[in-house]
Design a protein around this motif. Structure first.
Motif, mmCIF file in Angstrom:
data_model
loop_
_atom_site.group_PDB
_atom_site.id
_atom_site.type_symbol
_atom_site.label_atom_id
_atom_site.label_comp_id
_atom_site.label_asym_id
_atom_site.label_seq_id
_atom_site.Cartn_x
_atom_site.Cartn_y
_atom_site.Cartn_z
ATOM 1 N N TYR A 1 -13.637 -4.069 -30.330
ATOM 2 C CA TYR A 1 -13.380 -3.620 -28.965
ATOM 3 C C TYR A 1 -11.886 -3.383 -28.757
ATOM 4 N N LYS A 2 -11.594 -2.417 -27.884
ATOM 5 C CA LYS A 2 -10.199 -2.177 -27.515
ATOM 6 C C LYS A 2 -9.905 -2.880 -26.199
ATOM 7 N N GLU B 1 -1.525 0.557 -30.138
ATOM 8 C CA GLU B 1 -0.841 1.497 -29.231
ATOM 9 C C GLU B 1 0.013 0.730 -28.245
ATOM 10 N N MET B 2 1.124 1.332 -27.850
ATOM 11 C CA MET B 2 2.048 0.685 -26.934
ATOM 12 C C MET B 2 2.663 1.747 -26.037
ATOM 13 N N VAL C 1 -4.873 -3.296 -28.088
ATOM 14 C CA VAL C 1 -5.203 -4.018 -29.314
ATOM 15 C C VAL C 1 -6.686 -3.871 -29.612
ATOM 16 N N LEU C 2 -7.029 -4.036 -30.877
ATOM 17 C CA LEU C 2 -8.425 -4.084 -31.298
ATOM 18 C C LEU C 2 -8.791 -5.532 -31.613
ATOM 19 N N VAL C 3 -9.946 -5.951 -31.112
ATOM 20 C CA VAL C 3 -10.436 -7.314 -31.327
ATOM 21 C C VAL C 3 -11.856 -7.219 -31.859
ATOM 22 N N THR C 4 -12.109 -7.874 -32.968
ATOM 23 C CA THR C 4 -13.438 -7.857 -33.581
ATOM 24 C C THR C 4 -14.182 -9.141 -33.254
ATOM 25 N N ALA C 5 -15.426 -9.000 -32.838
ATOM 26 C CA ALA C 5 -16.265 -10.156 -32.501
ATOM 27 C C ALA C 5 -16.859 -10.741 -33.788
ATOM 28 N N ASN C 6 -16.057 -11.509 -34.493
ATOM 29 C CA ASN C 6 -16.474 -12.050 -35.800
ATOM 30 C C ASN C 6 -16.444 -13.566 -35.845
ATOM 31 N N SER D 1 -1.180 -7.383 -37.090
ATOM 32 C CA SER D 1 -2.063 -8.344 -36.423
ATOM 33 C C SER D 1 -1.220 -9.434 -35.768
ATOM 34 N N TYR D 2 -1.597 -9.824 -34.547
ATOM 35 C CA TYR D 2 -0.861 -10.837 -33.786
ATOM 36 C C TYR D 2 -1.829 -11.870 -33.220
#
Length: 551
Positions: A216-217, A242-243, A266-271, A252-253
């Protein structure tokens, strides 16, 4: 045969004219601005709503869309809104600042019309009069890439806007009165995430949901008045993509410092284990940390979020190092179908260096903030109107501050600050912070290259430390205590543009100026004419309209 060629030629001309005359898509919005009562921190208080919403509605657009927003002001006070980071080429008429627009009077309406031309990214809007920003009427504005322009990552499962901001339980009128009395508004009472704070009692509804295995973004924007915030998601890393309108190198942060008016995607993966997780936003650079949380829920989640929150970083040196890790993605396409890195800004000769030093001072016993010893005062006639109608000399004087701040400031003066910028010159601006608080500076109408932030004092020798290859092109930059920041840009967008502190009490009390960028050609190729529907106020009300610009 000759007749057939004539027919084909005519068809070709008609087709060409249709393509040339065809406009980009329009998005129409109608906003009703009203007062309302909410209690996000448990204290009922008056806020400003847009269509009954707090925060305001998200604007979801695509590159080159024409955006038309008809705003009805149902408040008992004037109202203006600005579109932070939207470059509005040749069109400062839509900027929504007291230096460019007449306020929307109570009971009146005004229609903004601007194009998100050749832009992508995450932006915000907010009110610009008084301290109305401390009451609401702010929200997210996203510009998606056109389908033929690929982005450097797979399409996310969904796209979420996260509005984080500091919050006072005092009304915006009270905050304004505090500043007018000569005092600071002090520290916030709390922090909000999309206008709320999770109570942690197991009854909180999720702000967002994620399906296991999908990515998800999240667009994270700080719309606050004065406080830098650190954002993190419990148990999840964030891939920065993107900024403020620029694709970034994808690092990655675990957490991100988001200074006032900045936006990050940011992209976040539901893992992780399917359950609830906290988003966390907490204040930075203050003696007492204030934290807010919001729930992200996995669609098949079977448990509450852990009460153990990930800690925020400590100190501003950490934040400075994070800034240094940001890089422009030179291999990605921008809004136009050409590599972003094709603009070799590091090879352009600097034609002018402007040093802007922020100052806190007392004027007649009251707190004011200044730039190079001058505290800006808004004129009763918008500066752009005065300039366009040829009566600028009756409203303000150009260049009341020098490009170099004085070595010692004995007394701060109150004046309207307008700097002349020669059209299409490449300028270096140094923001000097001699104080102990973090600053945040914004430039309307442009993106600039944020080439350096360093501790200490700037000197020409510091240019050897500039990032002249892949500094991120953005519109807001922070300056740490006893430090300086350097930006580079070409002033090629004609208009009257605001350079301001995004620490809103500082802006309100004078820490801002306007850059006047005039095209010598006076041509529609460089700047639009004043809209026929533009509101007039001040000394230009009864003046004849100047001859319009032509091609």
């Amino acid at each position: 045969m000759g007749a057939m060629w004539i027919v084909l030629l005519c068809l070709s001309v008609v087709t060409t004219l249709t393509v040339v005359q065809g406009e980009d898509p329009y998005l129409f919005f109608e906003w009703n601005v009203t007062y309302g009562t909410i209690a996000p921190l448990g204290v009922p208080q008056q806020v400003i709503l847009i269509n009954g919403q707090f925060p305001g509605p998200n604007i979801n657009s695509t590159t080159n869309n024409n955006i038309v927003i008809n705003i009805f002001n149902n408040l008992d006070e004037p109202f203006l809104v600005t579109w932070s980071g939207i470059q509005q080429r040749k069109n400062s008429w839509q900027d929504g600042l007291p230096g460019t627009n007449c306020p929307i009077a109570p009971g009146a309406n005004f229609t903004y019309h601007f194009q998100v031309k050749d832009q992508i990214g995450s932006y915000i809007y907010y009110p610009t009069l008084g301290m109305q920003r401390g009451a609401g009427a702010f929200g997210g504005l996203r510009v998606n890439s056109r389908l033929l322009i690929p982005v450097p990552y797979a399409d996310p499962a969904d796209d979420y806007t996260v509005i984080i901001h500091d919050w006072w339980t005092k009304s915006h009128t009270t905050l304004k009165n505090i500043l007018e009395s000569g005092r600071s508004i002090g520290r916030p009472a709390g922090v909000l995430i999309n206008g709320k704070v999770a109570k942690g009692d197991g009854k909180d509804e999720p702000l967002f949901t994620m399906e296991p295995g999908k990515t998800y973004k999240y667009r994270i924007c700080n719309t606050g008045l004065k406080t830098s915030l650190n954002f993190r998601i419990q148990g999840h890393s964030m891939l920065l993509v993107e900024m403020e309108g620029s694709h970034t190198v994808q690092n990655s942060y675990e957490s991100l410092d988001v200074h006032v008016s900045q936006c990050y995607a940011v992209l976040v993966t539901a893992n992780k284990e399917p359950k609830d997780y906290y988003m966390v936003a907490s204040t930075r650079f203050q003696r007492k940390e204030i934290t807010a949380t919001g729930i992200i829920r996995y669609t098949n989640g079977k448990g509450p979020a852990s009460p153990e929150l990930p800690p925020a970083p400590v100190g501003w040196a950490w934040s400075l190092n994070q800034f240094r890790s940001y890089r422009w993605n030179l291999t990605a396409s921008a809004a136009r179908p050409n590599p972003q890195g094709s603009y070799h800004y590091g090879a352009i000769n600097i034609t002018r260096t402007i040093k802007l030093a922020n100052t806190a001072a007392k004027v007649k016993g009251k707190l004011r903030y200044a730039i190079n010893g001058v505290s800006h005062v808004d004129a009763t006639t918008p500066l752009k109107l005065a300039e366009y109608y040829g009566v600028a000399d009756e409203v303000f004087k150009y260049n009341v501050i020098e490009d170099e701040p004085p070595t010692s400031i004995k007394e701060v003066t109150l004046q309207t600050i307008v700097l002349n910028m020669t059209f299409r010159t490449f300028i270096e601006i140094i923001f000097e912070n001699h104080e102990t608080a973090v600053q945040s500076w914004h430039l309307d109408g442009y993106s600039f290259f944020a080439v350096a932030i360093e501790a200490g004092t700037w000197s020409p020798e510091k240019r050897k430390n500039y990032n002249l290859l892949d500094a991120v092109s953005r519109h807001t930059i922070q300056v740490f205590p006893k430090s300086w920041a350097a930006i580079l840009l070409t002033f090629d967008n004609a208009g009257m543009w605001n350079i301001r502190s995004e620490i809103w009490e500082r802006r309100y009390l004078g820490q801002q100026l306007y850059a006047s960028v005039i095209s010598p050609a006076r041509s529609l190729r460089d700047e639009y004419n004043i809209p026929d529907y533009a509101q007039l106020c001040g000394i230009v009300v009864n003046l004849p309209k100047p001859s319009p610009y032509t091609i």
